[in-house]
Write an enzyme that holds these catalytic residues in place. Structure first.
Site, mmCIF file in Angstrom:
data_model
loop_
_atom_site.group_PDB
_atom_site.id
_atom_site.type_symbol
_atom_site.label_atom_id
_atom_site.label_comp_id
_atom_site.label_asym_id
_atom_site.label_seq_id
_atom_site.Cartn_x
_atom_site.Cartn_y
_atom_site.Cartn_z
ATOM 1 N N LYS B 230 0.807 -1.214 0.000
ATOM 2 C CA LYS B 230 0.000 0.000 0.000
ATOM 3 C C LYS B 230 0.849 1.277 0.000
ATOM 4 O O LYS B 230 2.052 1.253 0.258
ATOM 5 C CB LYS B 230 -0.963 -0.017 1.197
ATOM 6 C CG LYS B 230 -2.211 -0.853 0.884
ATOM 7 C CD LYS B 230 -3.242 -0.759 1.970
ATOM 8 C CE LYS B 230 -4.553 -1.400 1.479
ATOM 9 N NZ LYS B 230 -5.543 -1.499 2.575
ATOM 10 N N ARG B 264 -4.523 -9.823 4.400
ATOM 11 C CA ARG B 264 -4.977 -9.711 3.012
ATOM 12 C C ARG B 264 -3.768 -9.312 2.171
ATOM 13 O O ARG B 264 -3.197 -8.242 2.369
ATOM 14 C CB ARG B 264 -6.097 -8.667 2.916
ATOM 15 C CG ARG B 264 -6.675 -8.510 1.528
ATOM 16 C CD ARG B 264 -7.841 -7.522 1.557
ATOM 17 N NE ARG B 264 -8.397 -7.346 0.226
ATOM 18 C CZ ARG B 264 -7.956 -6.463 -0.653
ATOM 19 N NH1 ARG B 264 -6.952 -5.668 -0.340
ATOM 20 N NH2 ARG B 264 -8.523 -6.372 -1.845
#
Lengths: 173, 295
Positions: B230, B264
């Protein structure tokens, strides 16, 4: 039986690194405990290992002895103590004395050399020599050196000549 | 721990149940043309199927299927989202009955279709935007993930959002959503909370959430973290999208030590090894095989 710390539950991984030693030792101590209270003869660590495998079986003075000791930890260049050329002949001699059995050979063990070769509980092997007076050849549960350390699991039955009427199965080592 | 909140323990994700000491890998499978990391690599059926086969082989317990890019981008209405994900969910159900199927959607009409096709878990990445989503989860016995977005509507990026205390805000929002799911009839052991790194957060917020993840774990609700490659990792290290694995795994370690249960991820084996190592450091997982010094 050998004082392998990997046999202790506090050092258990997901896979057992010593399954054959464990199975052999469990079979032997189970047999031993059937003869009554067991005297554990080990150093501090070996005694912990022996007591763990005894799994709560009665301990105390009797005719059953569990000797926790092993051969050299310097048998090859991946062994814990690295290779010492004297290790293989030393272990071969001890192994022969155990199988014979040859109590005098065990009682006269070179304990200084044994210490140099990182033998587990040499004093226990000496004491075993005394205990094996009158014993016949052992049942061999295990002999091997999977990690460069010599392990034996063996059972002896001693027919005590001074107590000829005793059930020979009652006196076990 | 608030009254009525479950102790950390069993997770039930649709058809599948996991014990209290299990950490789960949730592999991302995007049926999108424009997701930030894979850039449409698994938009088509063949590559998507290959990706699922591979992550299952790699040991992922969960696949998270998404039909809409999280950020701004191509318009995808509910009908198109259904077209992208529903047949694929059915295919995964048929081919890999042992894997948990999660679908990343905020739309209850999509949720209904995917649950009918075999989904086990609804990843409500936009924090309860559609209040009927939990009703679908309850109706189908599916699990649900409750995320913190700071009130942002779906597919928007944060702009000058500030919090008095971002962790307190994340806990308040996610546990409120969890209680709402519970009230709607979702099983307690089927409700997961997610602080949602980068969602409604600047990099400082995501770093703080990582640092203080233990406070979320302490709520008693099982925690999911979605850290993989991210922007907060990229900005922290000055790393472009494809060079964020090391930073991702560092953040993963911190979350694992705090006790996050579900990860995840894009990279399953690397994350699994990281979490296994930390799990063992934390004393929750024995070493695989230990003989060093114990011969």
């Amino acid at each position: 039986m050998p004082g392998v710390l990997a046999l202790l539950p506090e050092y258990a991984g997901q896979e057992d690194p010593v399954p054959e030693v464990r199975a052999a030792a469990l079979a032997a101590v189970t047999w031993l405990a059937e003869a009554g209270p067991v005297t554990v003869l080990g150093d501090e660590q070996g005694t912990r290992v022996g007591r763990h495998l005894l799994a709560g079986a009665a301990e105390g003075a009797g005719s059953a002895y569990l000797v926790v000791a092993n051969g050299s930890a310097r048998r090859n260049d991946t062994a814990p103590g690295y290779l010492d050329e004297r290790a293989l002949p030393f272990d071969a001699a001890v192994g022969a004395a155990l199988r014979e059995p040859d109590p005098a050979a065990l009682e006269s063990l070179d304990v200084d050399l044994a210490a140099a070769l990182l033998v587990g509980n040499p004093a226990g092997l000496v004491r075993l020599g005394t205990l094996l007076r009158g014993a016949g050849p052992p049942m061999m549960d295990y002999a091997g050196d999977p990690y460069g350390v010599q392990y034996w699991v063996m059972r002896w039955t001693v027919v005590d000549s001074e107590e000829p009427h005793e059930d020979p199965d009652r006196t076990r080592r | 721990m608030a009254d009525g909140v479950p102790a950390p323990g069993t997770l039930r994700l649709g058809r599948h149940t996991f014990g209290p000491d299990q950490a789960l890998m949730m592999a991302i499978v995007n049926r999108t043309r424009d997701s930030f990391y894979d850039q449409g690599a698994t938009y088509d059926d063949g590559p998507a199927q290959d990706r699922v086969d591979r992550v299952v082989e790699e040991g992922a317990e969960v696949v998270d299927i998404g039909g809409v890019r999280a950020g701004y981008g191509e318009q995808v209405d509910a009908a198109e989202e259904i077209r992208r994900v529903v047949p694929f969910v059915a295919w995964v159900r048929e081919r890999h009955p042992g894997v948990v199927i999660s679908v990343d959607t905020w739309r209850s009409e999509v949720a209904r279709e995917v649950c009918a096709a075999g989904a086990d878990l609804l990843n409500d990445a936009w924090g309860g935007h559609d209040p009927r989503l939990v009703e679908v989860a309850a109706e189908f016995g599916a699990a649900i993930i409750c995320t913190h977005t700071g009130g942002l509507p779906p597919r928007t990026d944060p702009y000058r959002i500030e919090y008095d205390d971002v962790v307190a805000a994340a806990i308040a929002e996610t546990t409120a959503l969890a209680e709402r799911a519970l009230a709607a009839g979702v099983a307690r052991e089927s409700i997961v909370i997610d602080p949602a790194h980068d969602f409604g957060k600047n990099t400082f917020h995501s770093l703080e959430v990582t640092r203080r993840l233990g406070e979320m774990v302490a709520t008693g609700w099982p925690v999911l973290v979605s850290l993989s490659n991210k922007d907060f990792v990229g900005e922290t290290l000055g790393a472009p999208t494809q060079q964020r694995l090391t930073g991702t795994l560092a953040a993963t370690s911190v979350c694992a030590l705090a006790g996050a249960r579900i990860y995840r991820v894009h990279q399953v084996p690397e994350t699994r090894a990281t979490v296994d190592m930390v799990w063992s450091i934390a004393g929750r997982r024995p070493p695989l095989r230990a003989i060093r010094g114990l011969q």
